[in-house]
Design a protein around this motif. Structure first.
Motif, PDB file in Angstrom:
ATOM      1  N   GLN B 108       0.806  -1.006   0.035  1.00 33.96           N
ATOM      2  CA  GLN B 108      -0.065   0.031   0.051  1.00 33.96           C
ATOM      3  C   GLN B 108       0.995   1.210   0.010  1.00 33.96           C
ATOM      4  O   GLN B 108       0.532   2.202  -0.663  1.00 33.96           O
ATOM      5  N   ILE B 110       3.936   1.541  -1.018  1.00 36.49           N
ATOM      6  CA  ILE B 110       4.619   1.795  -2.211  1.00 36.49           C
ATOM      7  C   ILE B 110       3.749   2.168  -3.346  1.00 36.49           C
ATOM      8  O   ILE B 110       4.054   3.116  -4.240  1.00 36.49           O
ATOM      9  N   PHE B 111       2.650   1.834  -3.211  1.00 35.25           N
ATOM     10  CA  PHE B 111       1.474   2.336  -4.436  1.00 35.25           C
ATOM     11  C   PHE B 111       1.105   3.789  -3.874  1.00 35.25           C
ATOM     12  O   PHE B 111       0.613   4.526  -5.167  1.00 35.25           O
ATOM     13  N   PHE B 112       1.501   4.192  -2.758  1.00 28.62           N
ATOM     14  CA  PHE B 112       1.070   5.586  -2.632  1.00 28.62           C
ATOM     15  C   PHE B 112       2.218   6.543  -3.110  1.00 28.62           C
ATOM     16  O   PHE B 112       2.287   7.735  -2.981  1.00 28.62           O
TER      17      PHE B 112
END
Lengths: 316, 313
Positions: B108, B110-112
């Motif tokens: 999560q 990393i995706f942000f």
């Protein structure tokens, strides 16, 4: 006899079905992780590329097939980037604008949100609705007029020219000052809205009790409401600072001189050429330096950013 | 009715905000409309004492202007391509994230990560990834030293290196780069909102579906998507609003000339058009800004209308 046999077959079926289900579940999980990891790698690859390229020497960067790990790590690119883009000045300019505008903006936001959350006066709701309505209008629509406004504030420049007064001209012409980067964006309707919602959650009885005790509005605000709304205030501070860091168009338009240039504009101006034979390692080093503070904020204050962001949809 | 005895106090507290809003928000709204309807309005000529007629000439002028058509086309194309792609990808990633336990927080995060970046700075990174380094690229005696990391990957899988952003590159290639960059940039916010929505969905619906033996795909299309529809509407609307105001991501990759050296302003957008006219063609810039506002308004209302019709609960 047959019943027992049937039952055994039935049980075996169930076990088989359960085993199958387990296999499917594991397969699905493996697939999920595989997909997510691949996507995550794609998402972070640009950052990785930036970092490895920033420590390569130019000869290595120019190899026909790029290396995924630098053969030789050199840090000289960072020094060169710092001097080429004059990053020191850009950093201090941006910090100054960011800090001053954040402080002033926080004061105005807190007071305005307090009025809309706690005080009663005629036309309050209509005015708040009007405020919210302005959020729909794209900022570019304001920029056209604001550009004229700051070039000749309240007509002072024209007046100064007629009267031959240099002071008046200076008062009217805000171009290439820090004022022009700070003042037009001090009031943010979105932050007022966010904080007002937060203030509304604080029970009104507290305020009434304070009134009975003779506590002044300001003291009540300072002692009760601000501490309770601190997480929102921190979110606002971070978003505002990030806004100064990332703002590009307005600073480029109105304060593009050496002494007042902000960091994003400075970065783009220092490296105008992006294609062909350019020294990409130095560029990447500059980008890494500019991105570093944002990463630090991300690592330590992620919670607050996410909180503010999920309700705004506004970048920077 | 607290404080009603002293209404002036409220107005006193509000005064800093009101003064600033009057100067930098209310006046610009009035003035932009005024300038848009004064034919050929130009602030420099006003200072010289020129008067302008009321009329629709600015709007006609904008629409008939060839550059504006390019800008409008690019903006709409970028919106229509990036909003569905990024929304769909974000939805799939969110659903997957919601279905796992270990490492969820890490993934999560990393995706942000792309959210807290500077779109100009990271645009330069994307440009570098797609850039060919060498001499006379796209011209005679072309000498390519390195075709760039993306082309390396394409060549690794047996493809041919593509001129993405250099001189002589095709418009399709330019657009592809922009779409990739904008989608990459748009994912984190959408994932954040959609995942937040998923985590608040009542688990009972899924249990019921499990009991009925509903397939995963059906569960996704019949339960997840409808329950998430308010969040999906939200990210689509904000995506369209952001998309219609696309500007700095293009500057990040192509620089101020908004296109490869051989075709400057090929990728110019509505906002780019407004900024170019801003200093000396205020009438036309205002008309363009009003058109932009109109488009955003209509698209938002349309989205709200469609989502209202499709929200099942």
């Amino acid at each position: 006899m047959t019943d027992q046999k049937n039952f055994a077959v039935f049980e075996a079926d169930i076990q088989k079905a359960q085993a199958r289900q387990r296999v499917v579940r594991i397969a699905v999980q493996v697939f999920l992780y595989l997909f997510l990891i691949i996507m995550a790698l794609i998402v972070i690859f640009p950052f990785y590329f930036m970092l490895i390229s920033s420590v390569k020497d130019l000869a290595e960067y120019r190899l026909p097939v790029q290396t995924l790990w630098p053969n030789k790590i050199i840090l000289h690119n960072y020094i060169e980037a710092f001097h080429t883009a004059n990053l020191g000045t850009l950093f201090s300019n941006t910090l100054y604008v960011g800090i001053v505008s954040t402080i002033l903006s926080l004061i105005i936001t807190v007071i305005t949100a307090f009025v809309f959350a706690r005080l009663e006066f005629k036309g309050k709701n209509a005015m708040f609705a009007a405020l919210l309505a302005t959020m729909m209008i794209p900022g570019e629509l304001f920029t056209i007029t604001n550009y004229q406004t700051i070039s000749n504030f309240l007509g002072l420049r024209t007046l100064g020219r007629e009267l031959g007064s240099k002071d008046l001209i200076a008062l009217g012409d805000w171009k290439n000052t820090f004022t022009v980067l700070i003042v037009p964006f001090l009031v943010s309707v979105f932050y007022i809205y966010l904080l007002r919602q937060n203030f509304l959650q604080i029970p009104n009885e507290l305020y009434l009790a304070a009134k009975v005790d003779g506590t002044s509005d300001i003291k009540y605000l300072w002692k009760v409401m601000i501490p309770l709304a601190l997480p929102t205030l921190i979110s606002i501070t971070i978003l505002k600072m990030m806004g100064a860091w990332n703002s590009y168009m307005w600073p480029r338009l109105v304060a593009n001189d050496e002494a007042h240039r902000l960091i994003t504009n400075g970065l783009r101006t220092a490296f105008t050429s992006v294609e062909g034979d350019v020294n990409i390692p130095v560029q990447m080093a500059a980008v890494a330096i500019v991105s570093a503070p944002l990463f630090l904020v991300f690592v330590f204050l992620r919670k607050y950013i996410m909180k503010g962001v999920s309700r705004s949809g506004i970048k920077g | 009715m607290v404080g009603s005895k002293k209404p002036w106090k409220a107005w006193l507290y509000l005064s800093p905000a009101i003064v600033l809003l009057l100067i930098f928000t209310v006046w610009p709204i009035i003035n932009t409309v005024r300038m848009a309807f004064l034919e050929g309005y130009n602030a420099l000529a006003v200072a010289g004492g020129k008067k302008f007629e009321f009329g629709f000439a600015n709007f006609v002028n904008v629409i008939e202007y060839r550059d504006f058509v390019t800008c409008l086309k690019n903006t709409v194309l970028l919106c229509v391509l990036t909003v569905p792609i990024s929304t769909f990808l974000a939805l799939v990633i969110s659903v997957c994230l919601n279905a796992i336990k270990p490492f969820r927080r890490m993934l999560q995060t990393i995706f942000f990560l792309p959210y807290v970046t500077n779109s100009i700075a990271i645009g330069m990174v994307f440009a570098a990834m797609f850039n060919m380094v060498g001499r006379n690229i796209g011209g005679k005696n072309e000498l390519i030293l390195t075709a760039g990391i993306i082309n390396n990957v394409i060549e690794f899988f047996g493809g041919q290196a593509i001129n993405w952003i250099n001189k002589g590159s095709s418009e399709v290639a330019n657009m592809t780069v922009m779409v990739i960059y904008i989608v990459w940039n748009a994912l984190p916010f959408k994932i954040l909102v959609l995942l937040g929505g998923l985590q608040s969905v009542n688990k009972q619906y899924y249990d019921a579906a499990k009991v009925d033996g509903t397939s995963r795909l059906r569960t996704f299309t019949r339960i997840t998507v409808p329950l998430l529809s308010p969040m999906i509407t939200y990210v689509v609307i904000t995506g369209f609003i952001g998309g219609f105001k696309e500007y700095s991501s293009i500057v990040g990759i192509f620089g101020e000339k908004m296109g490869p050296t051989s075709n400057p302003y090929r990728l110019d957008t509505m906002v780019g058009f407004i900024y170019r006219d801003l200093a000396n063609q205020q009438g036309r810039a205002s008309a363009a800004a009003l058109i932009l506002f109109g488009i955003i308004f209509v698209v938002t209302m349309l989205n709200l209308y469609i989502s209202k019709k499709n929200t099942h609960y």
